[in-house]
Design an enzyme around this catalytic site. Sequence first.
Site, PDB file in Angstrom:
ATOM      1  CG  ASP A  12       0.455  -0.926   0.339  1.00  0.00           C
ATOM      2  OD1 ASP A  12       0.943  -1.726   1.158  1.00  0.00           O
ATOM      3  OD2 ASP A  12       1.147  -0.140  -0.308  1.00  0.00           O
ATOM      4  CD  GLU A  71       1.951  -0.963  -6.717  1.00  0.00           C
ATOM      5  OE1 GLU A  71       2.300  -0.127  -7.576  1.00  0.00           O
ATOM      6  OE2 GLU A  71       2.699  -1.348  -5.809  1.00  0.00           O
TER       7      GLU A  71
END
Length: 375
Positions: free
Chosen positions: A69, A128
């Site tokens: 990520d 997120e």
Amino acid sequence: MNGSPFVAIRRELHKIPELGFREFKTQQFLLNYLSTLSAERFELKTWKTGIFVKVKGTNPTKMLGYRADIDGLPITEETGYAFQSEHEGRMHACGHDIHMSIALGILTHFVHHPIQDDLLFIFQPAEEGPGGAKPMLESDIMKEWKPDAVFALHIAPEYPVGTIATKEGLLFANTSELYIDLKGKGGHAAYPHMTNDMVVAACSLVSQLQTIVARNVDPLDSAVITIGKITGGTVQNIIAERARVEGTIRTLSPESMARVKERIEAIVKGVEVGYQCETSIDYGCMYHQVYNEKTLTGEFMTFVQEQTDVTCIECSKAMTGEDFGYMLKEIPGFMFWLGVDSPHGLHHSKLAPNEQAIDVAISLMTKYFAMKGND
């Protein structure tokens, strides 16, 4: 200072944290690095602010995937690093700069030392929020390049460097954001009987929400409802016409998540009637549980236990959330914790991972992929 080139890369990435689907500098940094590698050894496709990189095998019979990520968090950094965030109010406070550096290290190794099978590196935006894994999984690119297995790691501040922690089955919880808006009737503080006070309504709502886990969830199950923010009103002598409650829900099963939400909605309807107000609920970003496939995870744990430079432990499941769960829902694989020995935890403004963990992870995963991709 660690002389690893991937530590230096981590420090450059640490300077430019960006929020979900706005990782423009980050994507360009990654593309610039990839342009220095032998282009004939891999194929590259961009997707929004993410990147897919397929490293070609010598005689592929399957494709193995690895996800990193790439987004940061809306946190003001307080580490005191010389390479501190240059983006005000933004920080890599969840270790995604570490994740990207490790992925680049593994990728670089296999560009120079190809194995039999293809490898797919997935640089995923918006972990997120609002969630990049699910739409990336559903993209035409991943439909074409769907791996047979997929893996990922997450830094763990509480474990020492050299520790790998994971488990078969459920690792991370199902998660959902929670936003509840209330609208009543404001007015002068001296005439409360002529108003419908949303500060009072919000306080009552929060108290009632806390009964859900205590009275509506099986005691042998687990769930969390945390309210982290309440806003309402404008000044001390005006009764608030509006209020907003913000929080998060965590459960150990999708079924429990559905039951918790059903109960939240019933309580909110009761507040609507009891306090004569209008309400709305938004669950925001929702993540599926991270569930590690049993056979692959067991094999990986055995593999790690055979290494002399790392320690493998079986950890407990956690109420943390990760949208990698969507990928594991469709593709067998696993996620594991990587010890980074930081005195401050994830999402903390002073998170300071030990950078030695970068080379530990690169070494481990290049060995694992070499073993897995040549069998």
